[in-house]
Design an enzyme around this catalytic site. Sequence first.
Site, PDB file in Angstrom:
ATOM      1  CG  ASP A 241     -28.238  36.805  54.611  1.00  0.00           C
ATOM      2  OD1 ASP A 241     -28.471  37.762  54.832  1.00  0.00           O
ATOM      3  OD2 ASP A 241     -28.382  35.659  55.533  1.00  0.00           O
TER       4      ASP A 241
ATOM      5  CG  ASP B  96     -25.867  41.746  57.539  1.00  0.00           C
ATOM      6  OD1 ASP B  96     -26.605  41.949  56.665  1.00  0.00           O
ATOM      7  OD2 ASP B  96     -26.024  41.709  58.836  1.00  0.00           O
TER       8      ASP B  96
ATOM      9  CG  ASP C  24     -12.337  30.265  53.326  1.00  0.00           C
ATOM     10  OD1 ASP C  24     -12.559  30.374  52.204  1.00  0.00           O
ATOM     11  OD2 ASP C  24     -11.824  29.192  53.768  1.00  0.00           O
TER      12      ASP C  24
ATOM     13  CE1 TYR D 174     -29.722  31.106  53.811  1.00  0.00           C
ATOM     14  CE2 TYR D 174     -30.734  33.129  53.113  1.00  0.00           C
ATOM     15  CZ  TYR D 174     -29.929  32.559  53.984  1.00  0.00           C
ATOM     16  OH  TYR D 174     -29.136  33.343  54.765  1.00  0.00           O
TER      17      TYR D 174
ATOM     18  CE  LYS E 211     -14.887  26.387  52.436  1.00  0.00           C
ATOM     19  NZ  LYS E 211     -13.735  26.834  52.884  1.00  0.00           N
TER      20      LYS E 211
HETATM   21  C1  IPM Z   1     -31.605  39.293  54.427  1.00  0.00           C
HETATM   22  C2  IPM Z   1     -32.127  38.686  55.548  1.00  0.00           C
HETATM   23  C3  IPM Z   1     -33.034  37.464  55.302  1.00  0.00           C
HETATM   24  C4  IPM Z   1     -32.193  36.534  54.261  1.00  0.00           C
HETATM   25  C5  IPM Z   1     -33.603  36.420  56.369  1.00  0.00           C
HETATM   26  C6  IPM Z   1     -34.251  37.722  57.216  1.00  0.00           C
HETATM   27  C7  IPM Z   1     -34.382  35.487  55.886  1.00  0.00           C
HETATM   28  O1  IPM Z   1     -30.990  38.066  56.580  1.00  0.00           O
HETATM   29  O2  IPM Z   1     -32.525  39.894  53.575  1.00  0.00           O
HETATM   30  O3  IPM Z   1     -30.299  39.519  54.298  1.00  0.00           O
HETATM   31  O4  IPM Z   1     -31.188  35.780  54.910  1.00  0.00           O
HETATM   32  O5  IPM Z   1     -32.312  36.602  52.970  1.00  0.00           O
HETATM   33 MN    MN Z   2     -29.125  39.299  56.078  1.00  0.00          MN
END
Ligand code: IPM
Ligand code: MN
Length: 357
Positions: A245, A249, A221, A138, A188
């Site tokens: 990231d 999730d 993975d 990023y 990775k």
């Molecule tokens: C998070 C979000 C952000 C990230 C995006 C919105 C840029 O997905 O905070 O997890 O990828 O860091």
């Molecule tokens: Mn995110």
Amino acid sequence: MKTYKIAVIAGDGIGPEVLAEGIKVLNCVAALDGKIAFAFEYFPWSCQYYLKHGKMMDDDGMERLAAFDAIYLGAVGYPGVPDHISLWGLLLTIRKGFDQYVNLRPIQLLEGAHCPIKGIERQQVDMMVVRENSEGEYAGAGDWLFKGKPEEVVLQTGVFSRKGTERIIRYAYELARKTGRTLTNISKANALNYSMVFWDSVFEEVGRDYPDVKTYSYLVDAASMFFIRDPQRFQIVVTSNLFGDILTDLGAAIAGGMGLAAGANINPERRYPSMFEPIHGSAPDIAGKGVANPLAAIWSVSQMLDHFDQAEWGKVVLQAIEKVLVQGNCLTPDMGGTAKTDAVGDAVVAMITQLKR
Ligand code: IPM
Ligand code: MN
Ligand code: NAD
């Protein structure tokens, strides 16, 4: 009286809805404590602001934010403004500009929260993901050459500096040592033959200073597979920006859902304010209906209190969330309930009050 100055950037979609509940909780904590107070200043920066002013935040935005003890952020991004514009114009600018290079994301199955995996006990999902938050995939480095032409070429460069890699890995080792937990490195290096080979070598190098910390390493993975199949393998996890990231999730999904997942963007040196936010986005699909789950935003308040060295209160807030989950009669639809966002906030406030009585 100690007053903490908090910059509130509610942002887009459900951002304002869930932050209102976190602020309620902070006000409740202040009232019960009597010796601490919170002074909130609200910033309207959002996609709506962009559509009106052509920018996501004011030109002197970072200077103004620098004066606060913390930033409390809802969510950024909404249909109508391209995501890379809104996110780079606000959220990512703050994370990078304030060198919040540690992203702390607890993946912890609280009592009463639903885990969609069959046969998983609460104790088996209890990790802290330490995500690199300032560079890596990023970094925003790259180019778009010959745009629109047949020879078009797009470059998105991962940037892994020695300083950036060392400091996040060292932070994770320190955390593992302090908490007596294992440390798992997720990378990775089989395919990413520069960045991740380097990352792994730094993990090993820094590890020589921590012979007392038990470590594991996984390819990302396989790690994703084990997050689902056998989450108890993971305690403290350190990983790069992109992998962190995605994995968080995934982690949220096994620990009660996006409505419960919190994150802290920390500048450990405290040169700049740190930022606290739910890890979910603006959820356009449910925005404006008053049904968003505020518990992630409230959990991030608990992280903020920890950061303020008010860990007693941080613990109470987390306990209150857990008790509301166990009670089960005041939950939003994502958790199978029918309660509205503000009712859940009220329930947490009532629980905190009861816990401290
Ligand atoms: C998070 C979000 C952000 C990230 C995006 C919105 C840029 O997905 O905070 O997890 O990828 O860091
Ligand atoms: Mn995110
Ligand atoms: P999202 O997290 O907003 O939503 C994903 C799914 O989870 C949706 O179905 C949503 O309804 C649900 N959900 C999320 N939070 C919830 C909550 N508190 N209660 C109940 N349900 C919840 O992800 P997305 O749809 O991919 O992104 C929407 C926008 O948010 C995009 O513009 C994206 O760039 C942005 N985004 C911002 C942040 C941030 O500001 N930190 C994080 C992620 C995404």
